[in-house]
Scaffold this active site. Structure first.
Site, PDB file in Angstrom:
ATOM      1  N   HIS A   1      -8.933  -3.673  -2.121  1.00  0.00           N
ATOM      2  CA  HIS A   1      -8.025  -2.886  -1.365  1.00  0.00           C
ATOM      3  C   HIS A   1      -8.395  -1.474  -1.238  1.00  0.00           C
ATOM      4  CE1 HIS A   1      -3.685  -1.937   0.050  1.00  0.00           C
ATOM      5  NE2 HIS A   1      -4.214  -0.646  -0.509  1.00  0.00           N
ATOM      6  N   GLU A   2      -8.870  -0.919  -2.384  1.00  0.00           N
ATOM      7  CA  GLU A   2      -9.048   0.581  -2.698  1.00  0.00           C
ATOM      8  C   GLU A   2     -10.424   1.058  -1.640  1.00  0.00           C
ATOM      9  OE1 GLU A   2      -6.914   2.464  -3.609  1.00  0.00           O
ATOM     10  OE2 GLU A   2      -5.714   0.978  -4.422  1.00  0.00           O
TER      11      GLU A   2
ATOM     12  N   HIS B   1     -10.006   1.401   1.671  1.00  0.00           N
ATOM     13  CA  HIS B   1      -9.688   3.078   1.999  1.00  0.00           C
ATOM     14  C   HIS B   1     -10.784   3.867   2.049  1.00  0.00           C
ATOM     15  CE1 HIS B   1      -5.166   2.732   1.659  1.00  0.00           C
ATOM     16  NE2 HIS B   1      -5.162   2.252   0.596  1.00  0.00           N
TER      17      HIS B   1
ATOM     18  N   CYS C   1       0.896  -1.152  -0.193  1.00  0.00           N
ATOM     19  CA  CYS C   1      -0.035  -0.014  -0.166  1.00  0.00           C
ATOM     20  C   CYS C   1       0.839   1.404   0.015  1.00  0.00           C
ATOM     21  CB  CYS C   1      -0.813  -0.065   1.268  1.00  0.00           C
ATOM     22  SG  CYS C   1      -1.862   1.609   1.362  1.00  0.00           S
TER      23      CYS C   1
HETATM   24 ZN   LIG Z   1      -3.551   1.253  -0.055  1.00  0.00          ZN
END
Ligand SMILES: [Zn+2]
Length: 167
Positions: A133-134, A137, A90
């Protein structure tokens, strides 16, 4: 265009804020998308969420077949329960990589800068991993929030050591 926005790293508190819905795509949102794409090109990343450059808005950009896409108000849904555990990194957690469990297949929907709605199945494990993953966030989470607290502590310790910060 010279990019001025830095990629925020843990433990910056903006990274743990849940993203706000993008109500209208105005110049500010378009500029932000442009900045995000520029930053991602510079660091040769695959994706970047708005909070990573300081704006907790529900948008991320991603790279697919050498093309950049802007995903506004995205949703990522699992379509089956098969899990893969692959290493990921990341940009907000420099210096560490970790094995993170992710769904193999997801379905993604979002609108783009032109207001067009996209719905697509994602059956490439790598792309599915990136979307999850995004999406983390946008929910104010980081990749290590998907592992056991024991593993998370190990990762945090390693992160602190690599990045030489005390706390
Ligand atoms: Zn990330």
């Amino acid at each position: 265009m010279e990019s001025a926005m830095k990629i925020l790293t843990y433990p910056n508190p903006i990274l743990s804020m849940p993203a706000k819905v993008v109500d209208v795509v105005d110049n500010r949102v378009r500029d932000l998308a442009e900045q995000m794409i520029e930053r991602t090109k510079e660091v040769e990343g695959l994706g970047l969420a708005a909070c990573q450059i300081g704006e907790p808005l529900a948008m991320f950009i991603f790279k697919e077949n050498n093309e950049f896409w802007v995903a506004i108000n995205p949703n990522v849904m699992k379509v089956n329960s098969s899990i893969r555990v692959e290493e990921e990194g990341c940009l907000s957690l420099p210096g560490i990589r970790a094995k993170i469990p992710r769904f193999n297949q997801v379905s993604v929907n979002f609108t783009d800068l032109g207001g067009i709605w996209h719905l697509r199945p994602v059956d490439s494990g790598t792309m599915a991993q990136m979307f999850q993953h995004e999406m983390d966030h946008l929910n104010g989470k980081l990749m290590w929030d998907n592992v056991s607290s024991l593993n998370r502590d190990v990762l945090r310790r390693r992160y602190k050591k690599v990045n030489k910060f005390k706390r």
